[in-house]
Design an enzyme around this catalytic site. Structure first.
Site, mmCIF file in Angstrom:
data_model
loop_
_atom_site.group_PDB
_atom_site.id
_atom_site.type_symbol
_atom_site.label_atom_id
_atom_site.label_comp_id
_atom_site.label_asym_id
_atom_site.label_seq_id
_atom_site.Cartn_x
_atom_site.Cartn_y
_atom_site.Cartn_z
ATOM 1 N N GLU A 1 37.924 -19.031 38.722
ATOM 2 C CA GLU A 1 37.692 -20.099 37.752
ATOM 3 C C GLU A 1 36.243 -20.589 37.713
ATOM 4 O O GLU A 1 35.681 -20.759 36.619
ATOM 5 C CB GLU A 1 38.667 -21.245 38.034
ATOM 6 C CG GLU A 1 40.113 -20.874 37.696
ATOM 7 C CD GLU A 1 41.146 -21.783 38.339
ATOM 8 O OE1 GLU A 1 40.736 -22.769 38.994
ATOM 9 O OE2 GLU A 1 42.350 -21.518 38.190
ATOM 10 N N ASP B 1 43.271 -19.658 31.083
ATOM 11 C CA ASP B 1 43.149 -20.506 32.265
ATOM 12 C C ASP B 1 44.548 -21.005 32.589
ATOM 13 O O ASP B 1 45.054 -21.936 31.954
ATOM 14 C CB ASP B 1 42.191 -21.665 31.991
ATOM 15 C CG ASP B 1 42.139 -22.675 33.133
ATOM 16 O OD1 ASP B 1 42.632 -22.359 34.229
ATOM 17 O OD2 ASP B 1 41.596 -23.788 32.914
ATOM 18 N N ASP C 1 34.705 -27.475 40.695
ATOM 19 C CA ASP C 1 35.952 -27.376 39.935
ATOM 20 C C ASP C 1 37.053 -28.161 40.645
ATOM 21 O O ASP C 1 37.660 -27.686 41.610
ATOM 22 C CB ASP C 1 36.346 -25.902 39.793
ATOM 23 C CG ASP C 1 37.539 -25.696 38.867
ATOM 24 O OD1 ASP C 1 38.161 -26.693 38.455
ATOM 25 O OD2 ASP C 1 37.858 -24.537 38.551
ATOM 26 N N LYS D 1 51.815 -23.510 40.086
ATOM 27 C CA LYS D 1 50.641 -22.798 40.595
ATOM 28 C C LYS D 1 50.380 -23.123 42.064
ATOM 29 O O LYS D 1 49.824 -22.306 42.795
ATOM 30 C CB LYS D 1 49.424 -23.167 39.741
ATOM 31 C CG LYS D 1 48.129 -22.457 40.123
ATOM 32 C CD LYS D 1 47.033 -22.861 39.155
ATOM 33 C CE LYS D 1 45.690 -22.270 39.539
ATOM 34 N NZ LYS D 1 44.640 -22.641 38.563
#
Length: 538
Positions: A171, A8, A193, A70
């Site tokens: 994810e 992850d 999420d 990211k």
């Protein structure tokens, strides 16, 4: 037994795990930590420092500490939201080839995939130290609404770290896999999420070992970073009022306030109020001051209400896209550190009429699902192995090293089936400024569509077609994706040449194009120049 990591790669933190025939083992850092900060520092003393050790340079060398990479990986630096996000960081970012963001630190220029590769390499080395053997394969997770360029850039980061990325999985899908694998369920779930830098929500149907995404959406500029920044701005205003000093133009002080804001946010997730002071504030007169603070949870909830409302709006939209109501959902999974905030959980409870599932570890469940998928692809887990929500713990007995010459559990290899969807609509520009849809949002992937193009003038050997992603019928109202280039076409009269172009989104959510002469079937050169995608140079 082949070793394949599940990773992850997060905005704030990253986590890695490996699946064995008996369970999932998390990869530990030097201090036995399972969650690793996605921070890369380039200290004055030289070298590269990653993870927990890199965070200690944030107050001394904030311009040389790269965090939240990211948020910018695979992005078009000219995009308005990217420009807005750049105002919240202290390191230097400039425009590189193909409009991709380039980090400038000390005397180096690095792409965002290069920065992220340092985090992946760190996890790879931790895994090799823990498992006692070389690791070259991995499944890496990405936000469900990541663009083609962002997915390409993530795979490039893996390649630079010496990893073969077997699969990119979304994810929320990974979280659902960790939740439902081996439990023989038949239900509809919502995966909410809300992480450090991105927000995703997906509706899935679980039927045995089949995990089918019905609809998905999100915002890759909505996360805990934004909540921290909002609170840091409040602290900065209070600093200006109480100490007659505005810290906004001072990177070290704003980093200190950001760190303080993050600590206050975490404290208010467990307590009704936070009170204390932030010391070590360097004032213009050469002295040091302290900034006292006292904040109630309700004040913080009011401050972040707009961000939380946005997540609920997107959640309701996804339910509509899936043609479901909140009553149809059997369980709501809280994933990502920002779901620890009580106001977030309460809004979810109000929306679905039930308490969300908080039994899973929101920081680790995505890596656990990625590890299960990696174990399936590498053949290291067997059918019937249950790894549900309560198994998200590191157990030494799971380590492949501890088996020695003992007989490993045997059985057919477990093959969970993941059926995901296209993250956004792909369109091309047509006359009048309109957008013609080619690949619709939430269509099951892999998906393939063809379109026939022709020349507009005599002896034309090159065709350029503007592409975008988004749901508007007007091209200019969508996000520019890049250009489809058809080159080396044979010189013929206008309209005589017909080129069939095939657009395909693979299981990783990455776009591919191929072209052929419709009459002869001969292959033609076609390439997609995606803005923000890696080009191999900085």
């Amino acid at each position: 037994m082949a070793i394949a990591l599940g990773i992850d790669l997060g905005t704030t933190n990253s986590c890695a795990a490996v699946a064995t025939p008996t369970g999932v083992e998390f990869i530990l850092g030097q201090r036995a930590e399972r969650v690793h900060p996605s921070v890369v520092a380039f200290p004055q003393a030289g070298g590269v420092v990653v993870g927990t050790d890199a965070k200690r340079f944030r107050l001394t060398e904030p311009q040389h500490v790269i965090h939240s990479a990211k948020r910018f990986i695979g992005q078009n630096i000219r995009a308005p939201l990217v420009q807005l996000a750049l105002t919240g960081i202290r390191y230097k970012v400039t425009e590189g080839p193909n409009q991709q963001p380039i980090v400038v630190v000390r005397d180096r220029r690095m792409t965002m995939p290069e920065i992220s590769s340092h985090v992946l390499l760190y996890l790879k080395r931790c895994a090799e130290r823990q498992l006692g053997e070389s690791v070259t394969d991995a499944v890496v997770t990405v936000p469900a609404n990541f663009t083609d360029a962002q997915r390409q850039a993530t795979k490039e980061a893996g390649r630079l770290a010496g990893l073969s990325v077997m699969r990119l999985i979304n994810e929320p899908t990974a979280a659902a896999l960790a939740y439902g694998f081996g439990r023989n369920q038949d239900q509809l779930i919502c995966v909410f999420d809300f992480g450090g830098g991105t927000f995703d929500v997906s509706i899935l149907r679980i039927h045995g070992e089949v995990f089918e995404v019905l609809a998905s959406d999100g915002d890759y500029f909505l996360g805990g970073d934004d909540l921290d920044r909002a609170l840091a701005e409040v602290l900065a205003a209070e600093c200006n009022r109480a100490l007659n000093f505005d810290p906004r133009q001072h990177p070290v002080l704003m980093m200190k306030l950001m760190m303080g804001a993050e600590a206050i946010k975490c404290h208010l997730s467990e307590n009704d109020s936070a009170e204390g002071e932030i010391d070590g504030i360097d004032l213009p007169n050469g002295t040091q001051g302290s900034l006292p603070f006292a904040l109630h949870r309700r004040q913080f909830e009011d401050l972040i209400a707009g961000y939380v409302n946005r997540t609920i709006e997107v959640t309701k939209q996804v339910l509509q896209q899936a043609r479901l109501s909140a009553r149809d959902i059997s369980d709501v999974l809280c994933v990502g550190g920002s779901t620890r905030i009580p106001a977030v959980r309460q809004r979810l409870a109000d929306t679905f009429g039930r308490e969300p599932n908080i039994r899973i570890n929101p920081d680790e469940v995505v890596a656990q699902g990625a590890a299960i998928q990696a174990g399936s692809l590498s053949g290291s887990i067997i059918a019937g192995t249950g790894m549900g929500t309560r198994d998200a713990v590191m157990t030494e007995a799971h380590s492949p090293l501890l088996y020695g010459g003992a007989q490993m559990p045997k059985g057919p290899i477990a093959r969970p089936v993941l059926l995901d969807v296209n993250p956004s609509t792909l369109s091309i520009q047509t006359a009048g400024g309109y957008a013609e849809r080619l690949l619709d949002k939430n269509s099951p992937i892999p998906i393939e569509r063809t379109r026939v193009f022709t020349t507009a003038r005599d002896n034309q050997t090159r065709v350029e077609i503007d592409c975008c992603r988004g749901e508007s019928r007007r091209f200019a109202e969508n996000e520019p994706l890049g250009q489809l280039l058809l080159e080396g076409l044979p010189a013929r009269p206008r309209g005589d040449l017909k080129i069939e172009v095939c657009f395909r989104v693979d299981a990783d959510g990455i776009l591919h194009v191929r072209a052929s002469d419709l009459d002869s079937g001969a292959a033609q050169e076609a390439r997609m120049q995606v803005l923000g995608a890696p080009t191999g140079g900085a």
